[in-house]
Scaffold this motif. Structure first.
Motif, PDB file in Angstrom:
ATOM      1  N   CYS A 111     -12.521  11.870  -9.763  1.00 43.68           N
ATOM      2  CA  CYS A 111     -11.217  11.568  -9.174  1.00 43.68           C
ATOM      3  C   CYS A 111     -10.385  10.727 -10.132  1.00 43.68           C
ATOM      4  N   CYS A 112      -9.108  11.032 -10.209  1.00 45.13           N
ATOM      5  CA  CYS A 112      -8.201  10.246 -11.044  1.00 45.13           C
ATOM      6  C   CYS A 112      -6.768  10.474 -10.580  1.00 45.13           C
ATOM      7  N   ARG A 113      -5.884   9.583 -10.998  1.00 42.25           N
ATOM      8  CA  ARG A 113      -4.481   9.692 -10.591  1.00 42.25           C
ATOM      9  C   ARG A 113      -3.753  10.792 -11.348  1.00 42.25           C
ATOM     10  N   ASP A 114      -4.149  11.051 -12.593  1.00 44.91           N
ATOM     11  CA  ASP A 114      -3.478  12.008 -13.472  1.00 44.91           C
ATOM     12  C   ASP A 114      -4.391  13.220 -13.659  1.00 44.91           C
TER      13      ASP A 114
ATOM     14  N   LEU B  87     -12.813  18.410  -9.997  1.00 44.99           N
ATOM     15  CA  LEU B  87     -11.700  17.512 -10.324  1.00 44.99           C
ATOM     16  C   LEU B  87     -10.799  17.358  -9.117  1.00 44.99           C
ATOM     17  N   LEU B  88     -10.452  16.104  -8.810  1.00 43.32           N
ATOM     18  CA  LEU B  88      -9.650  15.832  -7.619  1.00 43.32           C
ATOM     19  C   LEU B  88      -8.626  14.747  -7.922  1.00 43.32           C
ATOM     20  N   GLU B  89      -7.374  15.016  -7.612  1.00 47.73           N
ATOM     21  CA  GLU B  89      -6.324  14.003  -7.763  1.00 47.73           C
ATOM     22  C   GLU B  89      -6.467  12.977  -6.645  1.00 47.73           C
ATOM     23  N   LEU B  90      -6.570  11.703  -7.024  1.00 45.96           N
ATOM     24  CA  LEU B  90      -6.723  10.665  -6.006  1.00 45.96           C
ATOM     25  C   LEU B  90      -6.269   9.321  -6.547  1.00 45.96           C
ATOM     26  N   ASP B  91      -5.166   8.837  -6.007  1.00 44.84           N
ATOM     27  CA  ASP B  91      -4.720   7.460  -6.199  1.00 44.84           C
ATOM     28  C   ASP B  91      -5.179   6.701  -4.960  1.00 44.84           C
TER      29      ASP B  91
ATOM     30  N   GLN C  39      -2.989  10.739  -0.212  1.00 45.17           N
ATOM     31  CA  GLN C  39      -3.941  11.344  -1.142  1.00 45.17           C
ATOM     32  C   GLN C  39      -5.380  11.116  -0.684  1.00 45.17           C
ATOM     33  N   ILE C  40      -5.652   9.961  -0.094  1.00 42.60           N
ATOM     34  CA  ILE C  40      -6.996   9.724   0.456  1.00 42.60           C
ATOM     35  C   ILE C  40      -7.289  10.729   1.561  1.00 42.60           C
ATOM     36  N   THR C  41      -6.336  10.917   2.469  1.00 37.56           N
ATOM     37  CA  THR C  41      -6.509  11.876   3.563  1.00 37.56           C
ATOM     38  C   THR C  41      -6.743  13.280   3.033  1.00 37.56           C
ATOM     39  N   ALA C  42      -5.950  13.667   2.017  1.00 37.86           N
ATOM     40  CA  ALA C  42      -6.101  15.001   1.431  1.00 37.86           C
ATOM     41  C   ALA C  42      -7.460  15.146   0.747  1.00 37.86           C
ATOM     42  N   ALA C  43      -7.926  14.071   0.100  1.00 37.26           N
ATOM     43  CA  ALA C  43      -9.229  14.120  -0.572  1.00 37.26           C
ATOM     44  C   ALA C  43     -10.354  14.305   0.439  1.00 37.26           C
ATOM     45  N   VAL C  44     -10.272  13.597   1.550  1.00 36.55           N
ATOM     46  CA  VAL C  44     -11.297  13.734   2.594  1.00 36.55           C
ATOM     47  C   VAL C  44     -11.321  15.169   3.126  1.00 36.55           C
ATOM     48  N   LYS C  45     -10.147  15.729   3.379  1.00 36.18           N
ATOM     49  CA  LYS C  45     -10.074  17.104   3.886  1.00 36.18           C
ATOM     50  C   LYS C  45     -10.653  18.085   2.874  1.00 36.18           C
ATOM     51  N   TYR C  46     -10.373  17.852   1.597  1.00 38.04           N
ATOM     52  CA  TYR C  46     -10.900  18.744   0.561  1.00 38.04           C
ATOM     53  C   TYR C  46     -12.421  18.683   0.506  1.00 38.04           C
ATOM     54  N   VAL C  47     -12.974  17.480   0.490  1.00 34.79           N
ATOM     55  CA  VAL C  47     -14.426  17.338   0.419  1.00 34.79           C
ATOM     56  C   VAL C  47     -15.074  17.942   1.663  1.00 34.79           C
TER      57      VAL C  47
ATOM     58  N   ALA D   7       1.764  -9.380  -8.465  1.00 32.24           N
ATOM     59  CA  ALA D   7       0.523  -9.123  -9.206  1.00 32.24           C
ATOM     60  C   ALA D   7      -0.697  -9.387  -8.326  1.00 32.24           C
ATOM     61  N   TYR D   8      -0.666 -10.481  -7.564  1.00 30.90           N
ATOM     62  CA  TYR D   8      -1.772 -10.766  -6.646  1.00 30.90           C
ATOM     63  C   TYR D   8      -1.874  -9.686  -5.564  1.00 30.90           C
ATOM     64  N   ASN D   9      -0.737  -9.333  -4.976  1.00 32.88           N
ATOM     65  CA  ASN D   9      -0.756  -8.326  -3.911  1.00 32.88           C
ATOM     66  C   ASN D   9      -1.310  -6.991  -4.417  1.00 32.88           C
ATOM     67  N   ASP D  10      -0.855  -6.574  -5.594  1.00 40.74           N
ATOM     68  CA  ASP D  10      -1.307  -5.290  -6.142  1.00 40.74           C
ATOM     69  C   ASP D  10      -2.796  -5.324  -6.474  1.00 40.74           C
ATOM     70  N   THR D  11      -3.263  -6.460  -7.006  1.00 42.14           N
ATOM     71  CA  THR D  11      -4.673  -6.583  -7.372  1.00 42.14           C
ATOM     72  C   THR D  11      -5.561  -6.563  -6.130  1.00 42.14           C
ATOM     73  N   LEU D  12      -5.173  -7.329  -5.106  1.00 44.34           N
ATOM     74  CA  LEU D  12      -5.959  -7.368  -3.875  1.00 44.34           C
ATOM     75  C   LEU D  12      -5.924  -6.025  -3.154  1.00 44.34           C
ATOM     76  N   ASN D  13      -4.782  -5.348  -3.196  1.00 44.82           N
ATOM     77  CA  ASN D  13      -4.664  -4.038  -2.566  1.00 44.82           C
ATOM     78  C   ASN D  13      -5.596  -3.033  -3.238  1.00 44.82           C
ATOM     79  N   LEU D  14      -5.624  -3.050  -4.563  1.00 46.22           N
ATOM     80  CA  LEU D  14      -6.438  -2.087  -5.292  1.00 46.22           C
ATOM     81  C   LEU D  14      -7.931  -2.337  -5.107  1.00 46.22           C
TER      82      LEU D  14
END
Length: 263
Positions: free
Chosen positions: A41-44, A66-70, A76-84, A115-122
């Motif tokens: 899985c990857c974003r690109d 290969l699966l697109e997943l951000d 994209q998470i929902t689509a990945a689950v449906k694909y799997v 920066a904190y919000n993005d890091t904690l979210n990821l």
């Protein structure tokens, strides 16, 4: 002696660095008769396709999907689950590897907060959301696992007693990831032990692993260890079919041994 059943293994952030090495090392270890399927899985997608071609050039013959997943994108998470679900019907191992060292764009308070919000979210929220989203498919596996990639600086005991890296947003996010993993494990234990309809399906084992500082783009290729060396701890947990490594634990691989890391 019968061979272990094939596994469906999904790795986020897997087009380079540690995620790429996890697939490479695990798949090469299956040679010459691969059975597992690895979902890269990857974003690109273009970068992912190059990673798949590189694995093939290295002689990997296992099935690589290969699966697109951000992982910060719920659609994209929902689509990945449906694909799997439609392609494989289950998921045996979820490896939450996607991560980044996010720096503030400037020294203003809004930039620091972002920066904190993005890091904690990821590193926390997205791991939680992806793990919950894939849980129904994990419960269709005979031996489901969730493996979260943490860091040595997430051990508060180690940080206080040894000289380690200093990056508060990243370190705090990995401390939070460790805590999330523990709480998801005890919630899963309670579900199984509680009986009734909610107890159906196998117990998911949750882990965090500390691969150590690696030579990757993440740190400007300044780490002392190769990504393949860092992948070893994950590969050993993936291969554990007997429950030797109890869920809710924090592992690293050093000097040929699997070792538990203090929280």
């Amino acid at each position: 002696m019968t061979s272990p059943a094939a596994q469906i293994i999904l790795v986020t952030g897997a087009n380079k660095g540690l995620g790429f090495s996890i697939i490479k090392v695990a798949a090469q270890r299956e040679s010459p008769t691969p059975s597992n399927t690895y979902i890269l899985c990857c974003r690109d997608v273009d970068a992912g396709q190059k990673a798949v071609e590189e694995l093939q050039a290295l002689g990997v013959t296992a099935n690589i999907d290969l699966l697109e997943l951000d992982v910060t994108n719920d659609e994209q998470i929902t689509a990945a689950v449906k694909y799997v679900e439609s392609t494989y019907g289950r998921l045996d191992v979820l490896i939450n590897n996607a991560g980044a060292l996010i720096m503030p764009s400037n020294e203003s308070l809004p930039a620091i907060r972002q920066a904190y919000n993005d890091t904690l979210n990821l590193h926390i929220s997205s791991v939680a959301v992806a793990s919950i989203a894939f849980t129904p498919l994990l419960r269709k596996s005979p031996d489901p696992k969730v493996i979260n990639i943490t860091s040595g600086i997430a051990s508060m005991q180690n940080v206080l007693t040894t000289k380690m890296g200093r990056h508060p947003p990243y370190g705090a996010s990995k401390v939070g990831l460790n805590g999330l993993t523990v709480h998801m494990q005890v919630a899963e234990n309670d579900r199984v032990q509680g009986g009734g309809e909610n107890a159906t399906g196998p117990r998911i084992r949750f882990y965090v692993v500390a691969p150590g500082p690696l030579k990757t783009a993440f740190n400007g290729f300044r780490g002392p260890r190769s990504p393949d060396d860092g992948a070893e701890v994950v590969v050993r947990l993936v291969a554990d079919r007997e429950g030797a490594f109890e869920g809710g634990s924090h592992w690293q691989f050093e000097e040929g041994d699997m070792r538990q890391v203090p929280w």
